[in-house]
Scaffold this motif. Sequence first.
Motif, PDB file in Angstrom:
ATOM      1  N   ARG A   1      22.129  38.071 117.410  1.00  0.00           N
ATOM      2  CA  ARG A   1      21.482  37.477 118.478  1.00  0.00           C
ATOM      3  C   ARG A   1      20.598  36.885 118.229  1.00  0.00           C
ATOM      4  NH1 ARG A   1      22.501  40.156 124.081  1.00  0.00           N
ATOM      5  NH2 ARG A   1      19.943  39.016 124.410  1.00  0.00           N
TER       6      ARG A   1
ATOM      7  N   ARG B   1      31.433  41.992 127.305  1.00  0.00           N
ATOM      8  CA  ARG B   1      31.913  40.589 126.656  1.00  0.00           C
ATOM      9  C   ARG B   1      33.193  40.896 126.229  1.00  0.00           C
ATOM     10  NH1 ARG B   1      26.871  40.650 123.414  1.00  0.00           N
ATOM     11  NH2 ARG B   1      27.974  42.065 122.109  1.00  0.00           N
ATOM     12  N   GLN B   2      33.173  42.074 125.766  1.00  0.00           N
ATOM     13  CA  GLN B   2      35.063  42.021 126.055  1.00  0.00           C
ATOM     14  C   GLN B   2      36.395  42.691 127.500  1.00  0.00           C
ATOM     15  OE1 GLN B   2      36.064  46.317 124.073  1.00  0.00           O
ATOM     16  NE2 GLN B   2      38.618  45.495 123.589  1.00  0.00           N
TER      17      GLN B   2
ATOM     18  N   SER C   1      23.655  47.738 122.889  1.00  0.00           N
ATOM     19  CA  SER C   1      24.501  46.917 122.098  1.00  0.00           C
ATOM     20  C   SER C   1      25.773  46.977 122.222  1.00  0.00           C
ATOM     21  CB  SER C   1      24.482  47.016 120.768  1.00  0.00           C
ATOM     22  OG  SER C   1      24.185  48.182 119.499  1.00  0.00           O
TER      23      SER C   1
ATOM     24  N   ARG D   1      26.799  46.079 125.558  1.00  0.00           N
ATOM     25  CA  ARG D   1      26.763  44.640 126.277  1.00  0.00           C
ATOM     26  C   ARG D   1      27.895  44.188 125.021  1.00  0.00           C
ATOM     27  NH1 ARG D   1      21.442  44.791 124.615  1.00  0.00           N
ATOM     28  NH2 ARG D   1      19.917  43.744 125.717  1.00  0.00           N
ATOM     29  N   SER D   2      29.279  45.103 124.188  1.00  0.00           N
ATOM     30  CA  SER D   2      30.375  44.497 123.708  1.00  0.00           C
ATOM     31  C   SER D   2      31.170  44.787 124.699  1.00  0.00           C
ATOM     32  CB  SER D   2      30.218  45.530 122.187  1.00  0.00           C
ATOM     33  OG  SER D   2      30.275  46.812 122.627  1.00  0.00           O
ATOM     34  N   ARG D   3      30.746  45.915 124.883  1.00  0.00           N
ATOM     35  CA  ARG D   3      32.137  46.364 125.986  1.00  0.00           C
ATOM     36  C   ARG D   3      32.349  45.298 127.175  1.00  0.00           C
ATOM     37  NH1 ARG D   3      36.478  49.158 124.554  1.00  0.00           N
ATOM     38  NH2 ARG D   3      35.959  51.281 122.600  1.00  0.00           N
TER      39      ARG D   3
ATOM     40  N   SER E   1      26.433  41.103 111.389  1.00  0.00           N
ATOM     41  CA  SER E   1      27.580  41.726 111.489  1.00  0.00           C
ATOM     42  C   SER E   1      28.645  42.292 110.992  1.00  0.00           C
ATOM     43  CB  SER E   1      28.253  40.518 113.310  1.00  0.00           C
ATOM     44  OG  SER E   1      27.662  40.017 113.968  1.00  0.00           O
TER      45      SER E   1
ATOM     46  N   GLU F   1      21.616  43.826 117.810  1.00  0.00           N
ATOM     47  CA  GLU F   1      22.370  43.029 118.267  1.00  0.00           C
ATOM     48  C   GLU F   1      22.132  42.183 116.490  1.00  0.00           C
ATOM     49  OE1 GLU F   1      24.063  42.749 121.498  1.00  0.00           O
ATOM     50  OE2 GLU F   1      22.339  44.309 122.301  1.00  0.00           O
TER      51      GLU F   1
END
Length: 573
Positions: A335, A92-93, A85, A88-90, A346, A333
């Motif tokens: 989702r 998306r950023q 996770s 994945r968050s980095r 979240s 996550e």
Amino acid sequence: MSRKPPLGEGETARTACAPVLLRSGVDERTGEILTGTVLAERVGRCADLVAGVLAAWPADPDKRTREEWDHVREAIPGGDRLPSSVIRSRTRQIAAFARRHRRLPSDVFELEPAPRVARMLLLAACDGQQATLERADDGHRALLRLQLPVRPDPRSYTHWTWVACPILLPSTVPANAVLHLPTLHPTVGRVRADLAFTHPAPKARRSGHTVALGVDWGLNTLLSAGAARLHLDGRIAALGTGAQLRTAGVLAKQHRLRRISEHLHAKADHYIRLADPALDGKAERLAEETRRVSARRSNLSNALAWSAARWAVDQAIAAGATVIYLEDLRSLEARGMGRTTNTRLSQTVRGRIADRMRHVAAESGIAVVSVPARNTSKHCPHCLTPLRHRKAPDRPTAPGWKWALCPQPDCGWQGDRDQGAWRRVAARGLTHQTKTVTDRTSGQMVIRSVVDRLEATAVITTTPETARSDRSRTGPTRPRTNRPAPRRRGVPSPARPTRRAGRRPEGHASTDRTRLPRAAHRHQSVATISTPTTRHKPRGAALGAGFHFHAHASPPRWTEPAQDPTVRTGSIS
């Protein structure tokens, strides 16, 4: 200044921080202060993570292949133990940055703005020539002597003077603690100090535990916890039914503040798109209000984290547990579970609660170990059979499937799924405690994987102390008797009194009643074939009117009449 006492066997030096207010008691603020060293370490880890993701940028940022996952983990230092996770968050950023600027960022300093650090004066690097701290004899006060300049451009020793700052120590500072130089924070009209102290505490063990506290995460119920004991023969028994921490009010306040923050951000973006110089004043006021709402959300999350951590550690202390096994949900996550559930997942401050729990538990020598969360809510805690989830019997209209039922007839366990989950977490931790390791990066105790051989023994057994008596109705519920008839009074009834008084006569009917009550709702028509849908209340029999008021009549049997040959039927022409 007092010297550090020698540590005994099985003890370790425990450093804590007590925020105090200079000249006016205890500081109620619970936020974490980032010093220069801690901030530099976090920025360094973020820089390595962003550099590794950029070096192994995938062809499709929304979906990596197996080879691309291996490549990006090799490019990140310690990436083999990093949750997916976080990567994945980095990703998306970085993808959002690329859509705005039509290119990839060069490093984390271009991707994120400069972090804001509060104004502070770090005295830990000072020596005795500039700052000293002495504790009073009563143990409740301390005196901070600090050498400060008397002018903005000091050039000689005469431009410096000593300032004495008395400090009232809070009750959380032990009497045998060694005080260290604090960190000063100037605020509105006040100076606050974060006072660090060191005191001996029992050393937490990785294995050798017999009583453990299992903690499970939830949505409506933030934490579900209970204790389990490991016996010498390998059996694991639950100690009680467990407890739950419900923080619906705090979570509702968090959601309200989140909606307000989203509304303020939307208005700020709208002002930016308008690009009207006349709206600059409104944009500044809007930005200030956004910062205030963010501070309120942060303070509320910190207060919730400390409260939840204190509650869990108090449960462990009350049960005599030496370890807390916490469900590891770092890779979870939000989702594909709906907008509402994704948002609630979240907003949960699990990482902050886990850090506070380790901090509070270290004072009592209790270890906090992360346990894999696979199948903790899916399998039965007694026989490891997949459970069936359904509505709770006491809340049939509540959303969700909170009730779990074991389909095995020999087991038959049923209960709240969170109550079964903490049993699974505690049993798994006790059986896998020899597999506990200390993570080199974070210094936390974790159980990385589940061993099938040990998992087969991670079941909660029912002991004679906790087993319930058999309440099945397979036989007569009353003891056998030789009396052929119901028990009646052996003496004759007394004479009928002249007023409403006297002893109870023979039978069930009272003597001061002129007529027997009649059933108000009998359902005894000739068409009645079953008990009505309304609840059947035997009022007549209970009041002495007799059981015949509630006897249901059998349905009538209608038969076709026999044909009479002497009678002519038909139409007349």
